[in-house]
Structures are given as C-alpha cells and as structure tokens.
Design an enzyme around this catalytic site. Structure first.
Site, PDB file in Angstrom:
ATOM      1  N   GLY A 292       0.943  -1.134   0.060  1.00 11.03           N
ATOM      2  CA  GLY A 292       0.369   0.190  -0.258  1.00 11.03           C
ATOM      3  C   GLY A 292       0.706   1.527  -0.260  1.00 11.03           C
ATOM      4  O   GLY A 292       1.017   1.971  -0.806  1.00 11.03           O
ATOM      5  N   ARG A 293       1.746   1.741   1.164  1.00 10.48           N
ATOM      6  CA  ARG A 293       2.430   2.784   1.331  1.00 10.48           C
ATOM      7  C   ARG A 293       3.509   2.479   0.603  1.00 10.48           C
ATOM      8  O   ARG A 293       3.900   3.965  -0.424  1.00 10.48           O
ATOM      9  CB  ARG A 293       3.490   2.659   2.974  1.00 10.48           C
ATOM     10  CG  ARG A 293       3.318   3.640   3.352  1.00 10.48           C
ATOM     11  CD  ARG A 293       4.495   3.793   4.045  1.00 10.48           C
ATOM     12  NE  ARG A 293       3.559   3.286   5.309  1.00 10.48           N
ATOM     13  CZ  ARG A 293       3.307   3.804   6.596  1.00 10.48           C
ATOM     14  NH1 ARG A 293       2.869   4.237   7.080  1.00 10.48           N
ATOM     15  NH2 ARG A 293       2.167   2.745   7.060  1.00 10.48           N
ATOM     16  N   TYR A 334       0.380   8.583  15.592  1.00 10.86           N
ATOM     17  CA  TYR A 334       2.053   7.942  15.020  1.00 10.86           C
ATOM     18  C   TYR A 334       2.805   8.436  15.784  1.00 10.86           C
ATOM     19  O   TYR A 334       4.187   7.792  15.721  1.00 10.86           O
ATOM     20  CB  TYR A 334       1.568   6.742  13.956  1.00 10.86           C
ATOM     21  CG  TYR A 334       0.077   6.588  13.727  1.00 10.86           C
ATOM     22  CD1 TYR A 334      -0.544   5.584  14.022  1.00 10.86           C
ATOM     23  CD2 TYR A 334       0.682   6.806  12.191  1.00 10.86           C
ATOM     24  CE1 TYR A 334      -1.380   5.242  13.538  1.00 10.86           C
ATOM     25  CE2 TYR A 334      -0.846   6.564  11.504  1.00 10.86           C
ATOM     26  CZ  TYR A 334      -1.733   5.497  12.443  1.00 10.86           C
ATOM     27  OH  TYR A 334      -2.851   4.944  11.642  1.00 10.86           O
ATOM     28  N   CYS A 360      -9.202  23.213  16.821  1.00 11.60           N
ATOM     29  CA  CYS A 360      -9.565  24.138  17.838  1.00 11.60           C
ATOM     30  C   CYS A 360      -8.645  23.165  19.164  1.00 11.60           C
ATOM     31  O   CYS A 360      -9.861  22.383  19.778  1.00 11.60           O
ATOM     32  CB  CYS A 360     -10.930  24.576  17.881  1.00 11.60           C
ATOM     33  SG  CYS A 360     -11.036  25.537  18.677  1.00 11.60           S
ATOM     34  N   GLU A 361      -8.033  22.427  18.916  1.00 11.87           N
ATOM     35  CA  GLU A 361      -7.693  21.604  19.634  1.00 11.87           C
ATOM     36  C   GLU A 361      -5.610  21.552  19.438  1.00 11.87           C
ATOM     37  O   GLU A 361      -4.862  21.979  18.286  1.00 11.87           O
ATOM     38  CB  GLU A 361      -7.584  20.409  19.581  1.00 11.87           C
ATOM     39  CG  GLU A 361      -6.869  19.078  19.539  1.00 11.87           C
ATOM     40  CD  GLU A 361      -7.729  17.953  19.266  1.00 11.87           C
ATOM     41  OE1 GLU A 361      -8.756  18.142  19.110  1.00 11.87           O
ATOM     42  OE2 GLU A 361      -7.126  16.377  19.424  1.00 11.87           O
TER      43      GLU A 361
HETATM   44  N1  LLP Z   1      -2.058  -6.343   3.423  1.00 14.21           N
HETATM   45  C1  LLP Z   1      -2.854  -5.505   4.917  1.00 14.21           C
HETATM   46  C2  LLP Z   1      -3.865  -6.717   5.432  1.00 14.21           C
HETATM   47  C3  LLP Z   1      -2.748  -4.797   5.901  1.00 14.21           C
HETATM   48  O1  LLP Z   1      -3.589  -4.673   6.858  1.00 14.21           O
HETATM   49  C4  LLP Z   1      -1.650  -4.294   5.477  1.00 14.21           C
HETATM   50  C5  LLP Z   1      -2.182  -2.750   6.249  1.00 14.21           C
HETATM   51  C6  LLP Z   1      -1.361  -3.800   4.320  1.00 14.21           C
HETATM   52  C7  LLP Z   1      -1.215  -4.918   3.587  1.00 14.21           C
HETATM   53  C8  LLP Z   1      -0.163  -2.597   3.463  1.00 14.21           C
HETATM   54  O2  LLP Z   1       0.706  -1.848   4.078  1.00 14.21           O
HETATM   55  P1  LLP Z   1       2.137  -1.156   3.523  1.00 14.21           P
HETATM   56  O3  LLP Z   1       2.399  -1.657   2.476  1.00 14.21           O
HETATM   57  O4  LLP Z   1       1.035   0.143   3.629  1.00 14.21           O
HETATM   58  O5  LLP Z   1       2.590  -1.213   4.866  1.00 14.21           O
HETATM   59  N2  LLP Z   1      -2.990   3.571   8.974  1.00 14.21           N
HETATM   60  C9  LLP Z   1      -1.020   3.546   9.639  1.00 14.21           C
HETATM   61  C10 LLP Z   1      -1.452   2.381   8.468  1.00 14.21           C
HETATM   62  C11 LLP Z   1      -1.988   0.882   8.761  1.00 14.21           C
HETATM   63  C12 LLP Z   1      -1.376   0.276   8.021  1.00 14.21           C
HETATM   64  C13 LLP Z   1      -2.823  -1.315   8.018  1.00 14.21           C
HETATM   65  N3  LLP Z   1      -2.620  -2.544   7.399  1.00 14.21           N
HETATM   66  C14 LLP Z   1      -0.375   4.381   9.106  1.00 14.21           C
HETATM   67  O6  LLP Z   1      -0.888   5.957   8.626  1.00 14.21           O
HETATM   68  O7  LLP Z   1       1.057   4.178   9.529  1.00 14.21           O
END
Ligand code: LLP
Length: 431
Positions: A292-293, A334, A360-361
């Site tokens: 994802g990231r 985080y 407002c925080e």
């Molecule tokens: N697969 C599953 C089952 C997941 O739970 C996640 C992310 C991914 C793939 C993708 O992971 P990545 O490649 O993006 O690291 N909101 C948090 C990140 C939460 C990730 C949740 N799961 C942040 O902003 O860092």
C-alpha cells in the site's frame, strides 16, 4: 531532496513531478493533495516486474487500497494489471464503480458483517481473505445459498514481531487479526475450511506489519508460513497453491529513513522461498504481496498556505496553516515523521518551527521542529512531503472542515481526481 520527484529551481520554486508547486496552489487552492500519477504507475510496474522476474506471471501484487482509495486510483490499478486488497464494501463499491474487475479484488477484514458477505458474494468478488472461523461459517452458508463456490484464503498469524510501531504491528500472536499458527488453532481453521463444500481454499495469508525496514521480517514470516503449508500437507492432505505475505515495506519520510530496494528484497525473498520449499518437499506457491504505502506514499505531497506565524520567546515558534489533523492525522496518531518544505524559498536563514493545523485543539500538530525560512509569513506556501499513503484515506471532517481535493499530476499536466469538499457537501446528509 527526500524523493527524486521533488526538485527546486534556482529561484527557490519547488517542483513536484516537474510542476511548480506554487503555481498548482494558485490554480487549485489550498489545502491541496497532489499525487504524482507517473510515480504511482512506476511503483506498480516495479512490483509487477520484480514478482514476474522471480516467480513468473502467476505472482501478483495487490494494491492495498486502504492506503489511498478513490475511483481514479482503481482505474490506474486496473490499467497497471494490479489486483486490489480491499477491507470494506465502500472500497469494493468504489473499485467496481471505477470499472475494476471483481475477480481481481481480494476482500479482507476481521469484522465483515452478514450484509457485507452477502453483497460481496453477489458482486462475485474474486477472493475473500477469511479472518476467523465465525466468518468462515457465515461465508460458507451465504455462498451455498447463492450457489457459488467462493475462493478463499485464510488469514493466519505467524507470531512475528516486525519491529515497527505498535499500532501497525499485525503479525504477533496477541493481535486481533487472523488465527494463530503457534497455538494450533490455524490447523483447525484450515480443516474447517476444507470441510465447506461451497468454499475453495486456495492458500494462506499473513501481514506482519507496516513500515518494515528490517531485512529479515519477510523471510522470517515466509519460513513460518511455508512450515505451516508443509504441516497442512502432512496432516490434512491439502497443498496450498497461494501464499500471500501481505504488505509493509517501509518508505522514506525523512532523510533518516533507509531506502528499501524492493526489487532486490523480492529477489532475495524468492530465493529464500524456493530453497525452503525444496527442503520441505512442497511446491513453490503463487506469491501475492499487498503493498500500500510503497505504491503511493512518495507519489503524494500536501500543499498548504500559511495563516499565521507565532514566536513564543525562549520557547517555540509556530507556523499555522490552512489544514491540519483532519487532512493528515498521522503525527497525532503515530508521531509519524515528515519532511516539510517551503514551496517558494529554499536557501537563506532558517529557524525551527512547529507546523500546526487550524483545529481547535492544541494537539493539532503536523510536525514539530522543522526548519523553515526564518522570514516565513502569512500567505506563503508550504508543503508536507510523502503524504500519498494514509492521508486522504484517513482524512476526517473534524471541526467541519471540508477535505482537500486530490489533483493528479501526469506527464507535465494536472487534473482533479477528487474535487474539494464544499460546505454543501458537509450538510448533504444532515436532515
Ligand atoms: N495488507 C494488510 C492486510 C494490511 O493490513 C495492510 C496495512 C497492508 C496490506 C498494507 O500495508 P503497507 O504496505 O501500506 O504498509 N494507518 C497506518 C497504517 C496502517 C496499515 C494497516 N494495514 C499509517 O498511517 O501508518
């Protein structure tokens, strides 16, 4: 610069994907999410090529769309031949509305409701990644009712600590996701899955965490997952065809972060997997990854206009901007680090400022102690880099602020993929 798609002209003008950031701010207004479409596509191709080189055409990256989801993103993923990982009917609906093929959707989540299951089976979503036995039985009953043989993977937990921050650690035994291998429960889970006539078990899934830099994490989880595949073969007579190791490769938010050479990591992982499969006497499974990231983070930048600069003598300095925690909650949640840049001036004297939002925080901080030009003032354009992942997708309307538009940058051109949320939008569902 923190990423190769960010450059600065001799006169101080910042460019993102080759385009002037102050000019884009002028054209579209601020706050503004920019996304470098060419970079998104480059990252998709990098994953596809790396997996193809090591595992052949069957291997597939699934874009973890929780990182950033809107229709145009799913169109890009369709064009790039990616699969997608989704966690809700909202994500699936967006994907389908964009024309993304249902069979290339993997449906995740630990809390799927009966309504979710019914709808997703009706839509013929390719695979469910089943989190637990309760969901398994509910899905089996629904698939039977609809006369469908639903393909599934089982989510198991390998008991790995990915050495990342706690909120995104998902692989250890005590987490809420999946069923643990270590406790013996995962074997019972697989046995139950194989007993369901309406389900076709293809393999297993794990995701150990996010922002993973540690070289050994994926090999460690593959070791345990392959051991479990061998155990299932021996005890249940079932040989898994698919191994999904989840997402998680880390990206550079600041100069302190290491660069992860993803193709090299995938090649090393492939060698490891092939070696272990030979040793365990199992066939090499089809490998899926769920980045994802690392697909979208470095394709993003958020652009703001400075509202106020405050100097508190012998204490701290604030730059207050026209956005904040509603468009980027990651420092609040985080303590996530970011690189902050002035979009019009690069050199000269700098001072440390805390970049704060307009909510407002007092905790509405985007980033503490970032160097910015000492003369920064109202009306200046500043930006936060590497915001493509988990910013737009986690944005809220706190303080009744409308979400910024998402503008995509493609081959020297720009276009709106998601329009700015208006005051009318904010009231649209109020009765
Ligand atoms: N697969 C599953 C089952 C997941 O739970 C996640 C992310 C991914 C793939 C993708 O992971 P990545 O490649 O993006 O690291 N909101 C948090 C990140 C939460 C990730 C949740 N799961 C942040 O902003 O860092």
């Amino acid at each position: 610069m923190i990423c190769s798609n960010i450059t600065r002209d001799a006169d101080g003008t910042l460019r993102f994907a080759g385009q002037s950031v102050p000019a884009l701010a002028e054209q579209y207004g601020t706050p503004l999410y920019l996304m470098d479409e060419d970079r998104i596509r480059f990252n998709c191709r990098m994953y596809r090529q790396a997996l193809r080189d090591s595992f052949g055409d069957a291997a597939l990256p699934l874009y973890a769309s929780k990182a950033c989801a809107f229709k145009q993103m799913y169109r890009i993923m369709a064009e790039e031949g990616m699969g997608v990982d989704t966690v809700s009917c909202g994500e699936i609906h967006t994907a389908l509305a964009a024309g993304f093929p249902a069979e290339r959707i993997w449906f995740h989540g630990d809390g799927k409701t009966d309504a979710d299951i019914r709808w997703a089976v009706e839509k013929r979503v390719g695979r469910f990644i089943v989190d637990n036995e309760t969901e398994l039985l509910a899905l089996a009953a629904e698939a039977k009712r609809q006369g469908v043989k639903q393909k599934i993977l089982l989510r198991v937990t390998p008991g790995i600590d990915p050495h990342t921050f706690e909120a995104v650690n998902t692989g250890t035994v005590d987490v809420k996701f999946g069923v643990a291998i270590q406790t013996g429960q995962a074997l019972d889970f697989a046995r139950l899955a194989l007993e369901q006539d309406a389900l076709e078990l293809e393999g297993i899934h794990c995701h150990v965490g996010s922002m993973v830099f540690d070289e050994s994490v994926f090999e460690d989880s593959a070791e345990i997952m392959l051991g479990f595949i061998a155990e299932m073969k021996e005890k249940l007579g079932f040989e898994a065809k698919v191994l999904n190791l989840g997402g998680g490769y880390g990206v550079r938010y600041t100069e302190k972060d290491k660069h992860v050479d993803i193709p090299a990591r995938i090649a090393a992982l492939a060698d490891f997997i092939k070696g272990r499969c030979a040793a365990l006497g199992i066939a090499v499974p089809m490998l899926l990854l769920e980045p994802g990231r690392s697909i979208v983070a470095d394709a993003g930048m958020t652009v703001y206009t400075v509202s106020t600069v405050k100097h508190i003598p012998n204490c701290k300095n604030y730059v207050i901007i026209d956005g904040g925690m509603p468009d980027n909650p990651r420092w609040c949640l985080y303590r996530a680090a970011y690189t902050v840049l002035h979009a019009e001036r690069g050199g000269g004297e700098t001072e440390l400022f805390t970049l704060a939002g307009r909510c407002c925080e007092s905790g509405d901080i985007l980033q503490p102690n970032v160097p910015l030009p000492a003369d920064v003032r109202r009306g200046d354009i500043v930006c936060v880099c590497t915001t493509g992942a988990y910013n737009y997708s986690m944005a809220s309307n706190y303080n009744r602020l409308g979400r910024p538009p998402v503008v995509l940058l493609r081959s020297g051109d720009s276009y709106i993929a998601v329009r700015r949320e208006t005051a009318e939008d904010l009231c649209a569902r109020d009765l």
